[in-house]
Design a protein around this motif. Structure first.
Motif, PDB file in Angstrom:
ATOM      1  N   LYS A 141      36.668 111.619 121.622  1.00 23.11           N
ATOM      2  CA  LYS A 141      35.353 112.229 121.490  1.00 23.11           C
ATOM      3  C   LYS A 141      34.966 112.290 120.016  1.00 23.11           C
ATOM      4  O   LYS A 141      35.812 112.602 119.158  1.00 23.11           O
ATOM      5  CB  LYS A 141      35.368 113.632 122.105  1.00 23.11           C
ATOM      6  CG  LYS A 141      35.604 113.622 123.610  1.00 23.11           C
ATOM      7  CD  LYS A 141      35.549 115.015 124.198  1.00 23.11           C
ATOM      8  CE  LYS A 141      35.751 114.976 125.711  1.00 23.11           C
ATOM      9  NZ  LYS A 141      35.721 116.330 126.322  1.00 23.11           N
ATOM     10  N   PRO A 142      33.720 112.008 119.688  1.00 27.20           N
ATOM     11  CA  PRO A 142      33.296 111.971 118.276  1.00 27.20           C
ATOM     12  C   PRO A 142      33.576 113.257 117.522  1.00 27.20           C
ATOM     13  O   PRO A 142      33.828 113.218 116.310  1.00 27.20           O
ATOM     14  CB  PRO A 142      31.784 111.706 118.380  1.00 27.20           C
ATOM     15  CG  PRO A 142      31.610 110.994 119.681  1.00 27.20           C
ATOM     16  CD  PRO A 142      32.638 111.591 120.595  1.00 27.20           C
ATOM     17  N   ILE A 143      33.560 114.392 118.221  1.00 25.46           N
ATOM     18  CA  ILE A 143      33.773 115.663 117.519  1.00 25.46           C
ATOM     19  C   ILE A 143      35.145 115.723 116.863  1.00 25.46           C
ATOM     20  O   ILE A 143      35.341 116.420 115.867  1.00 25.46           O
ATOM     21  CB  ILE A 143      33.568 116.867 118.473  1.00 25.46           C
ATOM     22  CG1 ILE A 143      33.460 118.157 117.662  1.00 25.46           C
ATOM     23  CG2 ILE A 143      34.694 116.949 119.503  1.00 25.46           C
ATOM     24  CD1 ILE A 143      33.065 119.367 118.479  1.00 25.46           C
ATOM     25  N   PHE A 144      36.108 114.968 117.393  1.00 25.84           N
ATOM     26  CA  PHE A 144      37.431 114.976 116.770  1.00 25.84           C
ATOM     27  C   PHE A 144      37.326 114.515 115.323  1.00 25.84           C
ATOM     28  O   PHE A 144      37.858 115.150 114.412  1.00 25.84           O
ATOM     29  CB  PHE A 144      38.411 114.088 117.529  1.00 25.84           C
ATOM     30  CG  PHE A 144      39.751 113.984 116.843  1.00 25.84           C
ATOM     31  CD1 PHE A 144      40.727 114.955 117.047  1.00 25.84           C
ATOM     32  CD2 PHE A 144      40.037 112.947 115.964  1.00 25.84           C
ATOM     33  CE1 PHE A 144      41.952 114.886 116.392  1.00 25.84           C
ATOM     34  CE2 PHE A 144      41.259 112.863 115.312  1.00 25.84           C
ATOM     35  CZ  PHE A 144      42.220 113.837 115.534  1.00 25.84           C
ATOM     36  N   PHE A 145      36.664 113.402 115.095  1.00 28.32           N
ATOM     37  CA  PHE A 145      36.575 112.857 113.739  1.00 28.32           C
ATOM     38  C   PHE A 145      35.707 113.734 112.844  1.00 28.32           C
ATOM     39  O   PHE A 145      35.970 113.875 111.644  1.00 28.32           O
ATOM     40  CB  PHE A 145      36.034 111.425 113.796  1.00 28.32           C
ATOM     41  CG  PHE A 145      36.914 110.498 114.581  1.00 28.32           C
ATOM     42  CD1 PHE A 145      38.117 110.039 114.058  1.00 28.32           C
ATOM     43  CD2 PHE A 145      36.568 110.112 115.861  1.00 28.32           C
ATOM     44  CE1 PHE A 145      38.942 109.209 114.779  1.00 28.32           C
ATOM     45  CE2 PHE A 145      37.384 109.275 116.599  1.00 28.32           C
ATOM     46  CZ  PHE A 145      38.581 108.817 116.054  1.00 28.32           C
ATOM     47  N   GLU A 146      34.673 114.363 113.429  1.00 30.85           N
ATOM     48  CA  GLU A 146      33.835 115.269 112.649  1.00 30.85           C
ATOM     49  C   GLU A 146      34.659 116.418 112.074  1.00 30.85           C
ATOM     50  O   GLU A 146      34.471 116.827 110.921  1.00 30.85           O
ATOM     51  CB  GLU A 146      32.711 115.822 113.526  1.00 30.85           C
ATOM     52  CG  GLU A 146      31.711 114.778 113.994  1.00 30.85           C
ATOM     53  CD  GLU A 146      30.761 115.329 115.054  1.00 30.85           C
ATOM     54  OE1 GLU A 146      30.748 116.569 115.241  1.00 30.85           O
ATOM     55  OE2 GLU A 146      30.058 114.529 115.704  1.00 30.85           O
ATOM     56  N   ARG A 147      35.575 116.935 112.868  1.00 28.78           N
ATOM     57  CA  ARG A 147      36.396 118.070 112.418  1.00 28.78           C
ATOM     58  C   ARG A 147      37.639 117.613 111.654  1.00 28.78           C
ATOM     59  O   ARG A 147      38.012 118.221 110.648  1.00 28.78           O
ATOM     60  CB  ARG A 147      36.805 118.917 113.619  1.00 28.78           C
ATOM     61  CG  ARG A 147      35.670 119.550 114.394  1.00 28.78           C
ATOM     62  CD  ARG A 147      34.856 120.524 113.554  1.00 28.78           C
ATOM     63  NE  ARG A 147      33.853 121.232 114.328  1.00 28.78           N
ATOM     64  CZ  ARG A 147      33.959 122.513 114.701  1.00 28.78           C
ATOM     65  NH1 ARG A 147      35.016 123.230 114.364  1.00 28.78           N
ATOM     66  NH2 ARG A 147      32.997 123.086 115.404  1.00 28.78           N
ATOM     67  N   ALA A 148      38.290 116.554 112.139  1.00 26.90           N
ATOM     68  CA  ALA A 148      39.569 116.134 111.544  1.00 26.90           C
ATOM     69  C   ALA A 148      39.407 115.621 110.126  1.00 26.90           C
ATOM     70  O   ALA A 148      40.363 115.658 109.335  1.00 26.90           O
ATOM     71  CB  ALA A 148      40.219 115.064 112.407  1.00 26.90           C
ATOM     72  N   LEU A 149      38.232 115.130 109.779  1.00 26.44           N
ATOM     73  CA  LEU A 149      38.025 114.544 108.448  1.00 26.44           C
ATOM     74  C   LEU A 149      37.314 115.493 107.484  1.00 26.44           C
ATOM     75  O   LEU A 149      36.898 115.082 106.400  1.00 26.44           O
ATOM     76  CB  LEU A 149      37.252 113.230 108.570  1.00 26.44           C
ATOM     77  CG  LEU A 149      38.000 112.106 109.295  1.00 26.44           C
ATOM     78  CD1 LEU A 149      37.145 110.859 109.404  1.00 26.44           C
ATOM     79  CD2 LEU A 149      39.322 111.789 108.586  1.00 26.44           C
ATOM     80  N   LYS A 150      37.182 116.755 107.850  1.00 23.08           N
ATOM     81  CA  LYS A 150      36.664 117.738 106.900  1.00 23.08           C
ATOM     82  C   LYS A 150      37.691 117.931 105.774  1.00 23.08           C
ATOM     83  O   LYS A 150      38.902 117.868 106.018  1.00 23.08           O
ATOM     84  CB  LYS A 150      36.396 119.064 107.605  1.00 23.08           C
ATOM     85  CG  LYS A 150      35.202 119.034 108.546  1.00 23.08           C
ATOM     86  CD  LYS A 150      35.065 120.340 109.315  1.00 23.08           C
ATOM     87  CE  LYS A 150      34.824 121.535 108.406  1.00 23.08           C
ATOM     88  NZ  LYS A 150      34.569 122.771 109.204  1.00 23.08           N
ATOM     89  N   PRO A 151      37.240 118.162 104.552  1.00 28.11           N
ATOM     90  CA  PRO A 151      38.200 118.338 103.446  1.00 28.11           C
ATOM     91  C   PRO A 151      39.223 119.436 103.708  1.00 28.11           C
ATOM     92  O   PRO A 151      40.405 119.294 103.407  1.00 28.11           O
ATOM     93  CB  PRO A 151      37.290 118.680 102.260  1.00 28.11           C
ATOM     94  CG  PRO A 151      35.993 118.009 102.585  1.00 28.11           C
ATOM     95  CD  PRO A 151      35.846 118.148 104.081  1.00 28.11           C
ATOM     96  N   VAL A 152      38.777 120.538 104.303  1.00 33.10           N
ATOM     97  CA  VAL A 152      39.663 121.658 104.634  1.00 33.10           C
ATOM     98  C   VAL A 152      39.315 122.127 106.040  1.00 33.10           C
ATOM     99  O   VAL A 152      38.135 122.284 106.372  1.00 33.10           O
ATOM    100  CB  VAL A 152      39.509 122.824 103.639  1.00 33.10           C
ATOM    101  CG1 VAL A 152      40.413 123.988 104.040  1.00 33.10           C
ATOM    102  CG2 VAL A 152      39.827 122.371 102.217  1.00 33.10           C
ATOM    103  N   ASN A 153      40.326 122.357 106.859  1.00 33.31           N
ATOM    104  CA  ASN A 153      40.109 122.825 108.228  1.00 33.31           C
ATOM    105  C   ASN A 153      40.336 124.326 108.324  1.00 33.31           C
ATOM    106  O   ASN A 153      41.323 124.852 107.780  1.00 33.31           O
ATOM    107  CB  ASN A 153      41.027 122.107 109.204  1.00 33.31           C
ATOM    108  CG  ASN A 153      40.678 120.648 109.401  1.00 33.31           C
ATOM    109  OD1 ASN A 153      41.515 119.769 109.290  1.00 33.31           O
ATOM    110  ND2 ASN A 153      39.417 120.367 109.694  1.00 33.31           N
ATOM    111  N   ASP A 154      39.432 125.030 109.009  1.00 34.20           N
ATOM    112  CA  ASP A 154      39.591 126.459 109.235  1.00 34.20           C
ATOM    113  C   ASP A 154      40.038 126.704 110.685  1.00 34.20           C
ATOM    114  O   ASP A 154      40.284 125.756 111.437  1.00 34.20           O
ATOM    115  CB  ASP A 154      38.297 127.212 108.912  1.00 34.20           C
ATOM    116  CG  ASP A 154      37.096 126.715 109.726  1.00 34.20           C
ATOM    117  OD1 ASP A 154      37.302 126.085 110.788  1.00 34.20           O
ATOM    118  OD2 ASP A 154      35.949 126.975 109.306  1.00 34.20           O
TER     119      ASP A 154
END
Length: 284
Positions: A141-154
């Motif tokens: 699902k596209p949302i995976f890459f939207e979140r996984a490639l953020k500089p920092v994950n919360d």
């Protein structure tokens, strides 16, 4: 005086000098050794301590940082054969002739490569939240890459990436897992900078899709090595449906699907996953 009991939260990081690089690893428990390969953007401190400790009640559990990541030195790479070689080199350094190989997500791909290239050394293979080799019928699902490639994950990113956001039970499990991981406050492996992540992705040419370029799928169909696949039915990066297509053609692949769970079932249900793996190894 009794020696201190090492748990996932307090065990020291050790280092193996191998082929001109230093692999950082942690080692808890006794029994049949299990080497666990990390997920995308994962370091030693990305594993849930509850899962590792539950496994270590019956096994020797070894986690590590890939070359050049976390506390390890060397050239960082997400090329699957290089990640697999890290696991083999660590096993050699620790004098492990035969062992269980496991992996989560990208690490599950590395674990399958280890099994394919060194089957004589593998007792069992344990794959969590990962994909079989070859073309996927159902994609991420596209949302995976939207979140996984953020500089920092919360924490909210963790909920989306590893749990099931629509389930209050899963959200609560995400918070509990997050807090367990945060309980370790010293000797931490540094997070992987986003620049390094993007560079490795470019060099690996999308190897997260596990292109079958070395007979991996045929091997999985014919091997007698007991293989356990654990997946959530809400998996967003490696949908479990892709295993449905393959497992009926295999001899030794066991598929366990957890309801209303996402990409990290071993963090949502750490004791259940550890119990399942322990029983599988004992009876496999």
């Amino acid at each position: 005086m009794n020696a201190p009991v090492h748990t996932a939260v307090n065990t020291p990081t050790r280092f193996a000098e191998v082929k001109g690089r230093r692999l950082a690893y942690r080692d808890i428990g006794q029994g049949v050794p299990i080497i666990l390969c990390l997920r995308f953007r994962g370091v030693l401190d990305s594993w849930d301590p509850a899962f590792l400790d539950a496994l270590a009640a019956h096994h020797r559990v070894i986690t590590f940082d890939y070359s050049g990541l976390g506390q390890s030195t060397g050239e960082p790479s997400y090329v699957r054969k290089k990640m697999a070689q890290d696991a083999i080199d660590l096993a050699d350094a620790l004098g492990l002739e035969r062992f269980v190989i496991g992996g989560w997500s990208l690490g599950g791909i590395a674990a399958q490569v280890v099994t394919r290239l060194h089957p004589e050394r593998i007792l069992n293979t344990v794959l969590i939240g990962t994909t079989p080799p070859g073309k996927m019928r159902v994609g991420p699902k596209p949302i995976f890459f939207e979140r996984a490639l953020k500089p920092v994950n919360d924490l909210d990113d963790e909920v989306v990436l590893f749990f099931h956001p629509d389930s209050q039970k899963s959200r609560a499990a995400a918070l509990a897992s997050h807090n367990r991981i945060a309980a370790r406050t010293t000797d931490l492996s540094p997070a992987i900078p986003i620049g390094t992540v993007l560079k490795m992705l470019a060099e690996s040419k999308g190897e997260d899709s596990f292109v079958d370029d070395n007979g991996y799928r045929d091997f999985l169909k014919t091997t007698d090595i007991p293989t356990l696949v654990i997946s959530g039915d809400q998996e967003i990066i490696f949908p479990v449906e892709n295993w449905f297509d393959l497992t009926p053609q295999t001899k030794s692949v066991h598929l366990m699907v957890f309801p209303q769970m996402g990409h990290g079932p071993q963090h949502e249900a750490p004791q259940l996953c550890a119990d399942l793996i322990t029983s599988f190894i004992r009876n496999g």
